[in-house]
Motif scaffolding. Structure first.
Motif, PDB file in Angstrom:
ATOM      1  N   ASN A  33       0.863  -1.188   0.000  1.00 34.97           N
ATOM      2  CA  ASN A  33       0.000   0.000   0.000  1.00 34.97           C
ATOM      3  C   ASN A  33       0.900   1.239   0.000  1.00 34.97           C
ATOM      4  O   ASN A  33       0.953   1.996   0.966  1.00 34.97           O
ATOM      5  CB  ASN A  33      -0.890  -0.050   1.243  1.00 34.97           C
ATOM      6  CG  ASN A  33      -1.862   1.110   1.301  1.00 34.97           C
ATOM      7  OD1 ASN A  33      -2.221   1.678   0.265  1.00 34.97           O
ATOM      8  ND2 ASN A  33      -2.262   1.480   2.499  1.00 34.97           N
ATOM      9  N   HIS A  74      -3.265  -5.123  -0.586  1.00 40.17           N
ATOM     10  CA  HIS A  74      -4.307  -4.138  -0.855  1.00 40.17           C
ATOM     11  C   HIS A  74      -3.603  -2.836  -1.230  1.00 40.17           C
ATOM     12  O   HIS A  74      -2.381  -2.707  -1.064  1.00 40.17           O
ATOM     13  CB  HIS A  74      -5.213  -3.919   0.362  1.00 40.17           C
ATOM     14  CG  HIS A  74      -4.582  -3.094   1.433  1.00 40.17           C
ATOM     15  ND1 HIS A  74      -3.623  -3.597   2.296  1.00 40.17           N
ATOM     16  CD2 HIS A  74      -4.742  -1.795   1.781  1.00 40.17           C
ATOM     17  CE1 HIS A  74      -3.258  -2.645   3.133  1.00 40.17           C
ATOM     18  NE2 HIS A  74      -3.904  -1.531   2.839  1.00 40.17           N
ATOM     19  N   LYS A  82      -8.272   2.458  -0.235  1.00 39.73           N
ATOM     20  CA  LYS A  82      -9.581   2.026   0.259  1.00 39.73           C
ATOM     21  C   LYS A  82     -10.629   2.042  -0.853  1.00 39.73           C
ATOM     22  O   LYS A  82     -11.511   2.901  -0.874  1.00 39.73           O
ATOM     23  CB  LYS A  82     -10.027   2.947   1.403  1.00 39.73           C
ATOM     24  CG  LYS A  82      -9.130   2.849   2.616  1.00 39.73           C
ATOM     25  CD  LYS A  82      -9.605   3.727   3.738  1.00 39.73           C
ATOM     26  CE  LYS A  82      -8.731   3.474   4.956  1.00 39.73           C
ATOM     27  NZ  LYS A  82      -8.851   4.493   5.972  1.00 39.73           N
ATOM     28  N   LYS A 107     -13.040   0.139  -1.226  1.00 41.44           N
ATOM     29  CA  LYS A 107     -14.349  -0.252  -0.681  1.00 41.44           C
ATOM     30  C   LYS A 107     -15.106  -1.244  -1.553  1.00 41.44           C
ATOM     31  O   LYS A 107     -16.309  -1.058  -1.856  1.00 41.44           O
ATOM     32  CB  LYS A 107     -15.215   0.999  -0.466  1.00 41.44           C
ATOM     33  CG  LYS A 107     -14.590   2.009   0.466  1.00 41.44           C
ATOM     34  CD  LYS A 107     -15.465   2.201   1.691  1.00 41.44           C
ATOM     35  CE  LYS A 107     -14.716   2.722   2.887  1.00 41.44           C
ATOM     36  NZ  LYS A 107     -14.474   4.117   2.946  1.00 41.44           N
ATOM     37  N   ARG A 127      -8.702  -5.471  -2.230  1.00 40.72           N
ATOM     38  CA  ARG A 127      -9.874  -4.720  -1.748  1.00 40.72           C
ATOM     39  C   ARG A 127     -10.810  -4.269  -2.864  1.00 40.72           C
ATOM     40  O   ARG A 127     -11.788  -3.585  -2.590  1.00 40.72           O
ATOM     41  CB  ARG A 127      -9.436  -3.538  -0.876  1.00 40.72           C
ATOM     42  CG  ARG A 127      -8.853  -3.989   0.446  1.00 40.72           C
ATOM     43  CD  ARG A 127      -8.723  -2.852   1.440  1.00 40.72           C
ATOM     44  NE  ARG A 127      -7.936  -3.272   2.587  1.00 40.72           N
ATOM     45  CZ  ARG A 127      -7.420  -2.454   3.490  1.00 40.72           C
ATOM     46  NH1 ARG A 127      -7.601  -1.149   3.365  1.00 40.72           N
ATOM     47  NH2 ARG A 127      -6.719  -2.916   4.503  1.00 40.72           N
ATOM     48  N   GLU A 172     -12.221  -7.366   3.118  1.00 40.02           N
ATOM     49  CA  GLU A 172     -12.420  -6.823   4.464  1.00 40.02           C
ATOM     50  C   GLU A 172     -13.571  -7.533   5.186  1.00 40.02           C
ATOM     51  O   GLU A 172     -13.646  -7.500   6.406  1.00 40.02           O
ATOM     52  CB  GLU A 172     -12.665  -5.315   4.402  1.00 40.02           C
ATOM     53  CG  GLU A 172     -11.452  -4.567   3.871  1.00 40.02           C
ATOM     54  CD  GLU A 172     -11.605  -3.061   3.964  1.00 40.02           C
ATOM     55  OE1 GLU A 172     -11.603  -2.548   5.088  1.00 40.02           O
ATOM     56  OE2 GLU A 172     -11.746  -2.417   2.918  1.00 40.02           O
ATOM     57  N   THR A 194      -1.080  -4.430   8.256  1.00 42.11           N
ATOM     58  CA  THR A 194      -2.503  -4.818   8.280  1.00 42.11           C
ATOM     59  C   THR A 194      -2.740  -6.046   9.165  1.00 42.11           C
ATOM     60  O   THR A 194      -3.813  -6.634   9.121  1.00 42.11           O
ATOM     61  CB  THR A 194      -3.044  -5.138   6.864  1.00 42.11           C
ATOM     62  OG1 THR A 194      -2.056  -5.856   6.147  1.00 42.11           O
ATOM     63  CG2 THR A 194      -3.420  -3.898   6.100  1.00 42.11           C
TER      64      THR A 194
END
Ligand code: AMP
Length: 415
Positions: A20, A57, A60, A62, A114, A120, A165
């Motif tokens: 990341n 990942h 974010k 989502k 992700r 998640e 993480t």
């Protein structure tokens, strides 16, 4: 199993790393620390005759595909760092064929995990208050297991090396481990190093143990502060949280940052410190500015007598002496969070004084652990990175580990 004992020859290893990395608007990597952090594990597996499936990942997204967060952008950088070509699987859940065709010494990088909400394991697009939320969550947990099983199906063994993480129970950081037996799952070198560093601080404490907690707010650090009160000999509390403590005693703090709903919490910390015989060190004077800017006018004020129109932005000269004195002679040191707005060169002397004192104590034999993005940035800014014992790659994960919580990413491997 340990990574040193495992025989990777002829095996496919799926490795969870933390790639990341920060990218600029052109998709170029601006700091490759995390890639470099994973290299010892990745190179070891290749050198031992294994094939690599790398997963991570980024940002974010989502649960949605977002090209700006595609790991395809860093494929060439990973290849350059490893010194071998890297193939890319544009859909991490449909990489069976690419994985099956991998030969010893070859590398496959999976697309951002992700992009699937399953990673998640939290339902998306449904409010927590919605009566259907619990059902959606249950359903998502089932899908998460399926997703983890798919990833596990690519490889013969699983290596967890994403400390950043490791405090999350995600498909790739923890759930996947259920699909490998104990002989075929292990921590990577980075994880081993991080876990060992935390262990040095927690179970191998040489005293005096001095912790330095700074940053902007009490509220985000209260869990770890309370926990440290049961472990340390001295606790330096600095940075913006200073003013919540001063306010709690009726001090004048001008426009300094404060959490008015945490005054009781501050008093509670002081009481607990007294009970536990912990020496609490809080600043007495501040470098104040008349605006939140590097070129603000400055004056030194007692930290509990700051006029309106001024705000405390760094530790003052008396405070710096107190901090340096408290750190001197320490044998174990934990530092998380700066002593002021260190990003402004005119307000970084407090953080610099702490960094230099930590380096000095380290030279005298202390074990010093620095963690959390901002303190690491401080140590780098002052050129002290090679004068401390260990710089953690983890923010939240490090703090949770030091609080004594077992990280899901570690528990998944070690049980
Ligand atoms: P945290 O994310 O809570 O660790 O806080 C780090 C941030 O706290 C850094 O960006 C610092 O600039 C900021 N900070 C430290 N001291 C102060 C202060 N006295 N006033 C405002 N911000 C501060």
């Amino acid at each position: 199993m340990t990574i040193n004992d495992y025989k990777f020859a002829g095996k496919k290893a799926i490795v969870r790393v933390d790639f990341n990395v920060p990218l600029n608007e052109n998709g170029e990597i601006t700091d490759d620390t995390r890639i470099r952090g994973a290299l010892p594990t990745l190179k070891h597996i290749l050198a031992d005759g294994g094939a690599l499936i790398i997963m991570s990942h980024m940002g974010k997204p989502k649960g949605k595909v977002n090209e700006k967060l595609s790991l395809g952008q860093i494929k060439d950088a990973v290849a350059a760092a490893l010194g071998v070509p890297v193939a890319f699987a544009p859909d991490c859940a449909k990489a069976q064929e690419a994985a099956a065709n991998l030969k010893a010494g070859e590398v496959l990088l999976l697309e951002n995990l992700r992009f699937y909400a399953e990673e998640e394991g939290k339902p998306v697009g449904i409010d927590k208050e919605d009566p259907a939320y619990e059902e959606a969550k249950k359903e998502m947990k089932g899908k998460q297991k399926e997703f983890a099983k798919t990833l596990a199906g690519y490889a013969d063994c699983y290596v967890m090396d994403a400390f950043g993480t490791a405090h999350r129970k995600h498909a790739s950081t923890a759930v996947i481990a259920d699909y490998f037996d104990a002989d075929n799952k292990m921590l990577g070198f980075l994880m081993e190093k991080e876990v060992q560093a935390v262990d040095n601080v927690l179970s191998n404490i040489k005293r005096p143990f001095v912790a330095i907690m700074g940053g902007s707010k009490v509220s985000s650090k209260i869990g770890i502060i309370e926990n440290l009160l049961g472990k340390v000999d001295k606790l330096i509390l600095c940075g913006g949280m200073t003013y919540t403590f001063k306010k709690a005693h009726g001090g004048e703090i001008g426009d300094s940052i404060v959490e008015m709903d945490k005054l009781d919490v501050a008093l509670g910390v002081e009481e607990q410190a007294k009970k536990n015989g912990v020496e609490l060190v809080i600043g007495v004077d501040s470098v104040c500015g008349d605006k939140f800017s590097n070129d603000a006018n400055q004056k030194i004020c007692p930290s509990d007598a700051i006029e309106a129109g001024w705000e405390g932005m760094d530790a003052g000269p008396e405070t710096r002496k107190l901090f340096v004195e408290a750190i001197k002679g320490a044998k174990t040191i934990l530092w998380n969070g700066p002593a002021g707005v260190f990003e402004f060169d005119n307000f970084c002397d407090g953080s610099r004084a702490i960094g230099e004192a930590v380096a000095e104590a380290t030279k005298e034999g202390a074990f010093s652990l620095i963690g959390g993005g901002d303190s690491v940035a401080c140590v780098n800014k002052f050129g002290l990175a090679d004068q401390v014992s260990y710089i953690s790659t983890g923010g939240g994960a490090l703090l949770e580990a030091i609080e004594g919580k077992v990280l899901p990413g570690v528990a998944a491997i070690k049980g």
